[in-house]
Design a protein around this motif. Sequence first.
Motif, short mmCIF file in Angstrom:
data_model
loop_
_atom_site.label_atom_id
_atom_site.label_comp_id
_atom_site.label_asym_id
_atom_site.label_seq_id
_atom_site.Cartn_x
_atom_site.Cartn_y
_atom_site.Cartn_z
N ASP A 168 0.85 -1.12 0.13
CA ASP A 168 0.22 0.09 0.17
C ASP A 168 0.85 1.26 0.13
O ASP A 168 2.00 1.24 0.47
CB ASP A 168 -1.04 -0.14 1.21
CG ASP A 168 -2.23 -1.14 1.18
OD1 ASP A 168 -2.03 -1.60 0.00
OD2 ASP A 168 -2.72 -1.32 2.13
N LYS A 172 -4.56 2.44 -1.20
CA LYS A 172 -4.21 1.10 -2.11
C LYS A 172 -3.35 1.52 -3.46
O LYS A 172 -3.45 2.62 -3.84
CB LYS A 172 -5.73 0.91 -2.61
CG LYS A 172 -6.54 0.23 -1.78
CD LYS A 172 -5.72 -0.97 -1.02
CE LYS A 172 -6.83 -1.58 0.10
NZ LYS A 172 -5.97 -2.76 0.97
N TYR A 175 -3.14 1.68 -6.49
CA TYR A 175 -3.83 1.48 -7.73
C TYR A 175 -3.55 2.97 -8.58
O TYR A 175 -4.03 3.33 -9.56
CB TYR A 175 -5.22 1.58 -7.84
CG TYR A 175 -5.75 0.21 -7.18
CD1 TYR A 175 -5.15 -0.80 -7.31
CD2 TYR A 175 -6.75 0.07 -6.17
CE1 TYR A 175 -5.61 -2.14 -6.73
CE2 TYR A 175 -7.11 -1.07 -5.68
CZ TYR A 175 -6.49 -2.15 -6.07
OH TYR A 175 -7.05 -3.26 -5.41
N TYR A 176 -2.67 3.79 -7.85
CA TYR A 176 -2.21 5.13 -8.46
C TYR A 176 -1.01 4.92 -9.28
O TYR A 176 0.18 4.60 -8.81
CB TYR A 176 -2.27 6.20 -7.55
CG TYR A 176 -3.68 6.37 -6.83
CD1 TYR A 176 -4.41 7.18 -7.22
CD2 TYR A 176 -3.88 5.54 -5.88
CE1 TYR A 176 -5.59 7.42 -6.68
CE2 TYR A 176 -5.09 5.66 -5.02
CZ TYR A 176 -6.04 6.75 -5.53
OH TYR A 176 -7.24 6.86 -5.12
N TYR A 211 -5.48 7.49 -10.48
CA TYR A 211 -6.02 5.86 -10.43
C TYR A 211 -6.22 5.44 -11.77
O TYR A 211 -7.03 5.58 -12.64
CB TYR A 211 -7.22 6.25 -9.52
CG TYR A 211 -8.06 5.15 -9.14
CD1 TYR A 211 -7.89 4.35 -7.94
CD2 TYR A 211 -8.78 4.10 -10.27
CE1 TYR A 211 -8.71 3.14 -7.57
CE2 TYR A 211 -9.38 3.14 -9.75
CZ TYR A 211 -9.38 2.44 -8.47
OH TYR A 211 -9.98 1.31 -8.24
N GLN A 212 -5.71 4.10 -11.86
CA GLN A 212 -6.01 3.40 -13.17
C GLN A 212 -6.24 2.01 -12.95
O GLN A 212 -5.38 1.46 -12.04
CB GLN A 212 -4.86 3.62 -14.19
CG GLN A 212 -5.19 2.86 -15.51
CD GLN A 212 -4.45 3.14 -16.63
OE1 GLN A 212 -4.71 4.40 -17.08
NE2 GLN A 212 -3.56 2.28 -17.01
N LEU A 213 -7.00 1.57 -13.39
CA LEU A 213 -7.47 0.09 -13.12
C LEU A 213 -8.02 -0.61 -14.52
O LEU A 213 -8.86 0.00 -15.22
CB LEU A 213 -8.52 -0.25 -12.11
CG LEU A 213 -8.75 -1.87 -11.36
CD1 LEU A 213 -7.56 -2.25 -10.70
CD2 LEU A 213 -9.89 -1.66 -10.53
N TYR A 225 -11.41 -0.11 -19.00
CA TYR A 225 -10.28 0.87 -18.29
C TYR A 225 -11.27 1.87 -17.44
O TYR A 225 -12.27 2.42 -17.70
CB TYR A 225 -9.98 1.66 -19.66
CG TYR A 225 -8.39 1.23 -19.90
CD1 TYR A 225 -7.29 1.51 -19.49
CD2 TYR A 225 -8.35 0.08 -20.76
CE1 TYR A 225 -6.02 1.17 -20.09
CE2 TYR A 225 -7.42 -0.56 -21.39
CZ TYR A 225 -6.02 0.10 -20.90
OH TYR A 225 -4.90 -0.43 -21.33
N ASN A 272 -10.37 5.19 -15.18
CA ASN A 272 -9.38 6.30 -14.70
C ASN A 272 -10.08 7.28 -13.96
O ASN A 272 -11.10 8.01 -14.56
CB ASN A 272 -8.88 7.21 -15.93
CG ASN A 272 -7.77 6.31 -16.67
OD1 ASN A 272 -8.28 5.14 -17.54
ND2 ASN A 272 -6.63 6.44 -16.42
#
Length: 548
Positions: free
Chosen positions: A295, A340, A342-343, A362-364, A383, A385
């Motif tokens: 993290d 988390k 995710y950045y 933030y991207q997943l 995607y 964002n």
Amino acid sequence: MIKQFILVILVLPFLTIKAQTKVGHITLQYGEEIIEDDEKIVRISTEFNGKIYTLASRKNKYYIKVFESTEMSLVSTNEIELPDMKGKDLEFEDLAVIADRIYVFGSVYDRKEKISNLFGVEVALDGKLSNNVVKLFSTKVTKRREQGAFYFKDSPTGDRLLIMHATQFNKEDVIQYEVKLLDPNLDTAMEYIEKVPYEDRRGLEFTIADFDVSFDDDVFIVINESFRDRKSMTNNEKFQVLCFKSSNNYEKEVIDIKFTDKEIINCEMLATGSGKLHLAGFYSGVRKNGKAKKDLRGVYSSVIDVNTNEVEQLKFNEFDYDTKVKLIGERRAKKGKDVKPYYLTHSLIEKEDGGLILLSEYQLVVEGGTSGIGPLAFTPITYINNEIIVTSLGVDGSVEWSNVIPKKQRASFTVLSLGLFGFSGNGNFTVSGGIMVPLSVMGKGPEYLSAMPIYENGQLTVIFNDNKKNYGVTDIEDIKWLGNYNKAVPVAVMFDDKGNMTRLDQEKVEKYQLVLRPRVYHRKTDKDYIIYSSRKSEDKIGRMTIGR
């Protein structure tokens, strides 16, 4: 007669570029509609000699679309048909511009010799490929599945191109990477290859965190190794910069950045014209048993003097409470929870005072269930964002201010499963470059997401697409999703020198107006950009100007 002629000349620019959108101090103007728009533009490469050169794609094929600069009208569409090598077609890799010379790059795997090859082909001014093919890489690999991938970086002066090939040999427990610096003639100015064994370090996590070339044509590679020693119950972290300086005949120099009880998560590198090398990104903490957390605890900043290889500065800054509340909520922030991972680093900007602004988004990427058989199998991809963390760092590396741009964006599409993302990592080996979107999925939706950072006259402005229902909303808890990007509107947020954020919305939204593609643009100057916008079947390129 002369007066009438002058009148026509004066009016012509306003007749050729009609559509105009204003968002605060940002003006978007567009040229003629692209009638032949089956090919979607995925990159705006350059503008010179009165022409704009772009890369477009359609059904796994790539094209060079050439536009006239003034009216922004389409001149030609040229399919990229790469020649075959020993009876095998070259697979398109990328398009790059080196000192106003346009090149297309293609790769082919030699199964018999077990070699991964890369070739460069020059593009003529009319957008057609020449017959001159130059072999650039011929890298020995072990098999097709381990042929690796190629990565490209432009130099800040525009007259060099840095290419990396990276792969992993699983059975041999070896990681291999090779870099070459090319001049405008595709001659090799610098090359280096290294094999990193990890047989005796089974838990090794090896990341090529970033690589870049400077104003002085120096090459830098950031290496991050993390290895847990189970016997001593400790986590060993190696964070290094490999330097290859033009003034030292590109001999390898190693700079160690030493620290304890922390782990580097990612890195964004910036080589400035003043001889400084800046590194910034996220870090995590380490548990009492020596095992690293994943993290995010905060942002680190380091400055290296390129002339002496001295690490002048290394500072770790934990997220402040207000930033954590925006990212993970008040309840979790009060409990001391971390953010988390995710950045991803989006941009690193040098401020006028020598400090930095780091943007992290933030991207997943969510992969759905595959349907079909073999090469005809299809996979749904989404995607996501979302919010962007904006961190302003002072010259001493400390955080001057931090804020969060609230947004929620997603785009879903379906692609062939085979070779979806190419090679970016395998197990314990990763090549990282912040937010990277494969060309194979551009044109399908992700290009509408993310944001364009603009830094001009000491002020940061970030423009992105948003749901029109978010007009005036700055509270991250109240932001609604942008799901249908065909109905998106451009929004800008502006920051003052204390980090206070002002949202700028379009004053009057027109029905069926064009939608900006923030991932497809070309920066001419700090004030002038070439952009691409579309809505369903309507496509146009245009210009975005700042402060006019």
